[in-house]
Design a protein around this motif. Structure first.
Motif, PDB file in Angstrom:
ATOM      1  N   PHE A 198      32.250  22.471 -29.941  1.00 31.75           N
ATOM      2  CA  PHE A 198      33.247  21.473 -30.300  1.00 31.75           C
ATOM      3  C   PHE A 198      34.252  22.174 -31.197  1.00 31.75           C
ATOM      4  O   PHE A 198      33.938  22.542 -32.333  1.00 31.75           O
ATOM      5  CB  PHE A 198      32.630  20.268 -31.018  1.00 31.75           C
ATOM      6  N   GLY A 199      35.456  22.383 -30.678  1.00 34.51           N
ATOM      7  CA  GLY A 199      36.442  23.165 -31.418  1.00 34.51           C
ATOM      8  C   GLY A 199      35.883  24.558 -31.675  1.00 34.51           C
ATOM      9  O   GLY A 199      35.404  25.219 -30.752  1.00 34.51           O
ATOM     10  N   TYR A 200      35.910  24.976 -32.932  1.00 34.46           N
ATOM     11  CA  TYR A 200      35.365  26.281 -33.304  1.00 34.46           C
ATOM     12  C   TYR A 200      33.885  26.196 -33.656  1.00 34.46           C
ATOM     13  O   TYR A 200      33.282  27.191 -34.038  1.00 34.46           O
ATOM     14  CB  TYR A 200      36.117  26.864 -34.509  1.00 34.46           C
ATOM     15  N   LEU A 201      33.310  25.015 -33.550  1.00 35.93           N
ATOM     16  CA  LEU A 201      31.923  24.812 -33.943  1.00 35.93           C
ATOM     17  C   LEU A 201      30.980  24.940 -32.752  1.00 35.93           C
ATOM     18  O   LEU A 201      31.345  24.672 -31.612  1.00 35.93           O
ATOM     19  CB  LEU A 201      31.733  23.428 -34.562  1.00 35.93           C
ATOM     20  N   THR A 202      29.755  25.313 -33.064  1.00 38.71           N
ATOM     21  CA  THR A 202      28.655  25.305 -32.114  1.00 38.71           C
ATOM     22  C   THR A 202      27.636  24.318 -32.648  1.00 38.71           C
ATOM     23  O   THR A 202      27.166  24.452 -33.787  1.00 38.71           O
ATOM     24  CB  THR A 202      28.010  26.704 -31.993  1.00 38.71           C
ATOM     25  N   VAL A 203      27.319  23.296 -31.848  1.00 39.91           N
ATOM     26  CA  VAL A 203      26.428  22.220 -32.277  1.00 39.91           C
ATOM     27  C   VAL A 203      25.171  22.244 -31.416  1.00 39.91           C
ATOM     28  O   VAL A 203      25.262  22.301 -30.184  1.00 39.91           O
ATOM     29  CB  VAL A 203      27.121  20.853 -32.156  1.00 39.91           C
ATOM     30  N   THR A 204      24.001  22.196 -32.067  1.00 43.25           N
ATOM     31  CA  THR A 204      22.720  22.147 -31.367  1.00 43.25           C
ATOM     32  C   THR A 204      21.991  20.879 -31.768  1.00 43.25           C
ATOM     33  O   THR A 204      21.856  20.590 -32.963  1.00 43.25           O
ATOM     34  CB  THR A 204      21.846  23.368 -31.719  1.00 43.25           C
ATOM     35  N   LEU A 205      21.541  20.130 -30.767  1.00 41.15           N
ATOM     36  CA  LEU A 205      20.721  18.947 -31.008  1.00 41.15           C
ATOM     37  C   LEU A 205      19.260  19.352 -30.841  1.00 41.15           C
ATOM     38  O   LEU A 205      18.832  19.715 -29.747  1.00 41.15           O
ATOM     39  CB  LEU A 205      21.065  17.826 -30.022  1.00 41.15           C
ATOM     40  N   ASP A 206      18.497  19.295 -31.930  1.00 40.48           N
ATOM     41  CA  ASP A 206      17.083  19.651 -31.875  1.00 40.48           C
ATOM     42  C   ASP A 206      16.202  18.445 -31.587  1.00 40.48           C
ATOM     43  O   ASP A 206      15.151  18.585 -30.963  1.00 40.48           O
ATOM     44  CB  ASP A 206      16.640  20.296 -33.198  1.00 40.48           C
ATOM     45  N   GLU A 207      16.630  17.270 -32.034  1.00 42.46           N
ATOM     46  CA  GLU A 207      15.795  16.094 -31.883  1.00 42.46           C
ATOM     47  C   GLU A 207      16.630  14.839 -32.095  1.00 42.46           C
ATOM     48  O   GLU A 207      17.594  14.858 -32.855  1.00 42.46           O
ATOM     49  CB  GLU A 207      14.692  16.132 -32.952  1.00 42.46           C
ATOM     50  N   CYS A 208      16.260  13.746 -31.431  1.00 42.21           N
ATOM     51  CA  CYS A 208      16.859  12.448 -31.689  1.00 42.21           C
ATOM     52  C   CYS A 208      15.748  11.408 -31.638  1.00 42.21           C
ATOM     53  O   CYS A 208      14.972  11.367 -30.685  1.00 42.21           O
ATOM     54  CB  CYS A 208      17.945  12.110 -30.666  1.00 42.21           C
ATOM     55  N   ARG A 209      15.665  10.599 -32.672  1.00 43.07           N
ATOM     56  CA  ARG A 209      14.638   9.564 -32.775  1.00 43.07           C
ATOM     57  C   ARG A 209      15.293   8.213 -32.991  1.00 43.07           C
ATOM     58  O   ARG A 209      16.368   8.123 -33.573  1.00 43.07           O
ATOM     59  CB  ARG A 209      13.704   9.855 -33.949  1.00 43.07           C
ATOM     60  N   TYR A 210      14.594   7.152 -32.546  1.00 43.30           N
ATOM     61  CA  TYR A 210      15.106   5.796 -32.703  1.00 43.30           C
ATOM     62  C   TYR A 210      13.942   4.823 -32.813  1.00 43.30           C
ATOM     63  O   TYR A 210      12.833   5.131 -32.371  1.00 43.30           O
ATOM     64  CB  TYR A 210      16.013   5.425 -31.528  1.00 43.30           C
ATOM     65  N   PRO A 211      14.169   3.621 -33.374  1.00 35.86           N
ATOM     66  CA  PRO A 211      13.109   2.612 -33.457  1.00 35.86           C
ATOM     67  C   PRO A 211      12.728   2.139 -32.051  1.00 35.86           C
ATOM     68  O   PRO A 211      13.583   1.748 -31.265  1.00 35.86           O
ATOM     69  CB  PRO A 211      13.733   1.476 -34.258  1.00 35.86           C
ATOM     70  N   GLN A 212      11.437   2.195 -31.725  1.00 36.31           N
ATOM     71  CA  GLN A 212      10.960   1.863 -30.384  1.00 36.31           C
ATOM     72  C   GLN A 212      11.325   0.444 -29.962  1.00 36.31           C
ATOM     73  O   GLN A 212      11.708   0.216 -28.821  1.00 36.31           O
ATOM     74  CB  GLN A 212       9.444   2.043 -30.313  1.00 36.31           C
ATOM     75  N   ASP A 213      11.246  -0.501 -30.878  1.00 37.60           N
ATOM     76  CA  ASP A 213      11.505  -1.889 -30.511  1.00 37.60           C
ATOM     77  C   ASP A 213      12.991  -2.243 -30.461  1.00 37.60           C
ATOM     78  O   ASP A 213      13.357  -3.333 -30.040  1.00 37.60           O
ATOM     79  CB  ASP A 213      10.775  -2.843 -31.459  1.00 37.60           C
ATOM     80  N   ASP A 214      13.869  -1.317 -30.856  1.00 35.74           N
ATOM     81  CA  ASP A 214      15.309  -1.590 -30.841  1.00 35.74           C
ATOM     82  C   ASP A 214      16.095  -0.286 -30.653  1.00 35.74           C
ATOM     83  O   ASP A 214      16.697   0.235 -31.593  1.00 35.74           O
ATOM     84  CB  ASP A 214      15.724  -2.288 -32.139  1.00 35.74           C
ATOM     85  N   PRO A 215      16.097   0.262 -29.431  1.00 32.66           N
ATOM     86  CA  PRO A 215      16.720   1.571 -29.208  1.00 32.66           C
ATOM     87  C   PRO A 215      18.213   1.627 -29.494  1.00 32.66           C
ATOM     88  O   PRO A 215      18.752   2.700 -29.727  1.00 32.66           O
ATOM     89  CB  PRO A 215      16.453   1.863 -27.730  1.00 32.66           C
ATOM     90  N   SER A 216      18.895   0.489 -29.491  1.00 26.00           N
ATOM     91  CA  SER A 216      20.338   0.512 -29.738  1.00 26.00           C
ATOM     92  C   SER A 216      20.685   0.386 -31.218  1.00 26.00           C
ATOM     93  O   SER A 216      21.851   0.433 -31.589  1.00 26.00           O
ATOM     94  CB  SER A 216      21.015  -0.615 -28.957  1.00 26.00           C
ATOM     95  N   SER A 217      19.674   0.248 -32.095  1.00 28.88           N
ATOM     96  CA  SER A 217      19.977  -0.015 -33.500  1.00 28.88           C
ATOM     97  C   SER A 217      20.356   1.238 -34.278  1.00 28.88           C
ATOM     98  O   SER A 217      21.467   1.354 -34.741  1.00 28.88           O
ATOM     99  CB  SER A 217      18.803  -0.712 -34.185  1.00 28.88           C
ATOM    100  N   ASN A 218      19.468   2.172 -34.416  1.00 27.88           N
ATOM    101  CA  ASN A 218      19.749   3.316 -35.271  1.00 27.88           C
ATOM    102  C   ASN A 218      19.240   4.593 -34.633  1.00 27.88           C
ATOM    103  O   ASN A 218      18.260   4.587 -33.907  1.00 27.88           O
ATOM    104  CB  ASN A 218      19.116   3.139 -36.654  1.00 27.88           C
ATOM    105  N   ALA A 219      19.892   5.686 -34.911  1.00 28.33           N
ATOM    106  CA  ALA A 219      19.494   6.988 -34.394  1.00 28.33           C
ATOM    107  C   ALA A 219      19.384   7.964 -35.550  1.00 28.33           C
ATOM    108  O   ALA A 219      20.171   7.924 -36.493  1.00 28.33           O
ATOM    109  CB  ALA A 219      20.513   7.490 -33.383  1.00 28.33           C
ATOM    110  N   TYR A 220      18.406   8.838 -35.449  1.00 28.61           N
ATOM    111  CA  TYR A 220      18.189   9.909 -36.412  1.00 28.61           C
ATOM    112  C   TYR A 220      18.231  11.199 -35.609  1.00 28.61           C
ATOM    113  O   TYR A 220      17.367  11.420 -34.756  1.00 28.61           O
ATOM    114  CB  TYR A 220      16.828   9.769 -37.094  1.00 28.61           C
ATOM    115  N   ALA A 221      19.224  12.034 -35.833  1.00 32.02           N
ATOM    116  CA  ALA A 221      19.379  13.260 -35.058  1.00 32.02           C
ATOM    117  C   ALA A 221      19.287  14.476 -35.971  1.00 32.02           C
ATOM    118  O   ALA A 221      19.910  14.512 -37.032  1.00 32.02           O
ATOM    119  CB  ALA A 221      20.714  13.268 -34.331  1.00 32.02           C
TER     120      ALA A 221
END
Length: 117
Positions: free
Chosen positions: A43-66
């Motif tokens: 992204f631009g001059y940056l290199t971004v790596t996603l190692d993990e993404c977690r979310y509340p099981q009962d509400d996947p659209s609520s919050n994300a932890y990456a």
């Protein structure tokens, strides 16, 4: 410390990917960037790596932890960020780069993957 909306009984599950948003502070342009877990993208001059993404099981659209690693493509490959970003609290642990901003919008799940996310 328990985050607002997350109880001690909340079950958190891992997703296959995430949607991040990048901002070029100079041009004002934003870009939504889909990631698979383990993927590295530019992204631009940056290199971004996603190692993990977690979310509340009962509400996947609520919050994300990456868990992200953000480096700059340069001779010294300076690491600007490594850690957890939280979708509903982006200022809690932000990327501190003079030109770019990157934050997590949501995790990608089977339910959200088919709708462009």
């Amino acid at each position: 410390m328990i985050q607002e909306g997350v109880t001690s009984e909340t079950v958190v599950v891992e997703a296959d990917g995430a949607i991040l948003r990048g901002l070029d502070k100079v041009s004002g342009e934003t870009t939504d960037i889909p990631f698979a877990v383990g993927e590295t993208r530019a992204f631009g001059y940056l290199t971004v790596t996603l190692d993990e993404c977690r979310y509340p099981q009962d509400d996947p659209s609520s919050n994300a932890y990456a868990f992200l690693t953000v480096s700059e493509e340069s001779d010294d490959n300076k690491q600007w960020f490594r850690g957890w970003m939280i979708a509903n609290a982006p200022a809690l642990n932000p990327l501190d780069h003079p030109r770019y901003d990157v934050w997590v919008l949501r995790c990608r799940t089977e339910a959200t993957s088919g709708s462009g996310g």
